[in-house]
Enzyme design. Structure first.
Site, short mmCIF file in Angstrom:
data_model
loop_
_atom_site.label_atom_id
_atom_site.label_comp_id
_atom_site.label_asym_id
_atom_site.label_seq_id
_atom_site.Cartn_x
_atom_site.Cartn_y
_atom_site.Cartn_z
N SER A 234 -22.19 27.26 -12.38
CA SER A 234 -23.10 26.72 -11.37
C SER A 234 -24.38 27.51 -11.16
CB SER A 234 -22.36 26.59 -10.03
OG SER A 234 -21.38 25.59 -10.10
N SER B 103 -23.59 23.63 -9.35
CA SER B 103 -23.84 23.18 -7.99
C SER B 103 -25.01 23.90 -7.31
CB SER B 103 -22.56 23.42 -7.16
OG SER B 103 -22.27 24.81 -7.09
N LYS C 125 -28.65 29.52 -1.54
CA LYS C 125 -27.75 28.37 -1.59
C LYS C 125 -26.95 28.32 -0.29
CE LYS C 125 -24.02 26.69 -4.67
NZ LYS C 125 -23.35 26.99 -5.96
#
Length: 476
Positions: free
Chosen positions: A186, A162, A87
């Site tokens: 997330s 996210s 990420k």
């Protein structure tokens, strides 16, 4: 194809343990695994948008080194030669850490984050950086520098956030695991909506050094993986004390795979049914799915009983106050000097923190201690808690709930707030053909028990990340 141009079919479907076995017998090479992953990314990611930066040449150089080390008898462990991605809130030396924001398009990391450093020492092959919501808080939205990732099960539906790019990359078979972060769900949320194992370790189990913060007191680092065993293998490499991270816990690291096949016989499992049974937006197929898992646990000789915890809105409201206040503290200077560079959604969400008073924040911290103690109390009676992770299968993008008024489809805040380890594990498909999941929660630093329960459910349901439908250009 391999570097020699010889097709190697199905490499993207190999779990980490099987890929490792083949690497060590010479049936496959790290270069072949990496090349296959890069070709799959090239073939399908143009329509899914998981990656925002691909480091193909560097990955192939690392793969050649991994092969040379294995040939020379140097084996770094189960992740040696296994491709992965991160990420884009994690620093990787020499690469941008954009956090999916215009504010950081010119940022270049000077050093690896702790987790990337650990995975490098474990021999894993980094392919690149993955999309996220802006600063892990604002998205999906169209006014960002990179497109939002699309759910490979059905591109018209949410991926969750996210760690959206991480979920898409794993679900679409580009990598077997990817790093995410979990502050209010997330990791577990995208994993639940995309049919993956998503593990939020205990707060302090995995170093956060080099990860851009969202909320200092709630951020957790971890992985989304194609199976529970893959998640356990990755945690083995990530876990451990980091003296350079003040929040890192100096506790022993067990063998997270040792008890995966032990089943759940003798375990006591508590179900906080009031969390989800009448929650706004819960679907009957989710209620039925967790009911099936309860029945499976009983048949596997676990004791399953209801347990009472404080009301879910107390957890979620407390978590939102803390997260928003801490996010504003992170961004205060940029919000004043560069407000035009934020997306509208991130701006709205983060600036809410300016309205939270010191008294509000302190009272929320007091409530947090009480709520964490309540979870701890339940876990003195029970070895695990079992609850839902998503109240419904992934909603359609054109019917997304209002982020400021409607309740989230994900129920993850309690255990980000309390810091207990929590695992989202898929349990099948709903009527829409999209994944459904449940969530196991354990005592502090007892990730092995959480993973054991997840592996049991995986085995009893027969779940394996399947060949995805040909949505959004995805082909097996």
């Amino acid at each position: 194809m391999s570097e020699a141009g010889v097709p190697v079919p199905g490499l993207h479907a190999l779990d980490i343990a099987e890929a490792g076995r083949r690497l060590r017998t010479g049936e496959v090479t790290a270069v072949a695994l990496t090349q296959a992953a890069l070709e799959r990314i090239e073939h399908i990611d143009g329509s899914l948008h998981a990656f925002i930066h691909l480091s193909g040449d560097a990955a192939l150089r690392a793969a050649r080194q991994a092969d040379a080390e294995l040939e020379a008898g140097r084996d770094r462990g189960p992740l040696h030669g296994i491709p992965y991605a991160v990420k884009d809130v994690y620093d990787v030396a020499g690469l941008p850490t954009t956090c999916h924001s215009r504010l950081r398009l010119d940022h270049r990391a000077e050093a690896d984050s702790a987790v990337v450093e650990r995975l490098g020492l474990a021999g894993a092959i980094l392919l690149g950086k993955l999309a996220t919501d802006e600063f892990a808080f604002g998205g999906p939205t169209e006014d960002l520098p990179f497109p939002a990732p699309l759910n490979p099960w059905n591109a018209a539906h949410m991926t969750g956030g996210s760690s959206s790019g991480s979920a898409v990359a794993v679900a679409a078979g580009m990598v077997r695991f990817a790093l995410g972060t979990d502050t209010g769900g997330s990791i577990r949320g995208p994993a639940a909506l995309c049919g993956l194992a998503g593990l939020k370790p205990t707060f302090g189990r995995v170093s956060r050094r080099g990860a851009f913060p969202l909320a200092y007191s709630m951020d957790h680092c971890g992985a989304l993986a194609a199976s529970v065993e893959d998640a356990a293998i990755v945690l083995q490499a990530l876990a451990g004390h980091d003296p350079l991270d003040p929040s890192s816990a100096d506790v022993p690291v067990p063998d997270f795979r040792r008890s995966l096949r032990d089943g759940v016989a003798g375990l006591r499992i508590g179900v906080p049914r009031a969390f989800f049974a009448t929650a706004q937006g819960v679907t009957q197929e989710v209620i039925a799915a967790i009911g099936r898992v309860e029945a499976m646990m009983r048949e596997a000789r676990a004791t399953v009983e209801d347990v009472t915890l404080p009301d879910y809105p107390l957890f979620s409201t407390c978590g939102r106050v803390l997260l928003t206040a801490e996010a504003y503290a992170v961004h205060e200077q940029d919000l004043k000097s560069r407000p035009q560079d934020y997306s509208a959604l991130a701006m709205q969400r983060i600036t809410l923190g300016a309205t939270i008073t010191a008294a509000d924040y302190i009272q929320a911290q007091r409530l947090r201690r009480e709520l964490a103690a309540a979870v701890d109390g339940a876990l003195t009676r029970f070895d695990l808690l079992l609850t839902v992770c998503n109240l419904a299968a992934a909603p359609r993008l054109d019917a997304m709930p209002d982020p400021f008024s409607a309740p989230s489809v994900i129920q993850a805040y309690p255990f980000s707030l309390s810091g207990h380890p929590a695992l989202s594990v898929p349990v099948g498909l709903g009527a829409s053909g999209l994944p459904l999941s449940v969530q196991f929660v354990g005592r502090y630093f007892e990730e092995a028990t959480v993973l054991r329960a997840g592996a049991t459910v995986e085995a009893l349901t027969g779940w394996r990340l399947p060949t995805l439908p040909a949505a959004a250009g995805v082909q097996s």
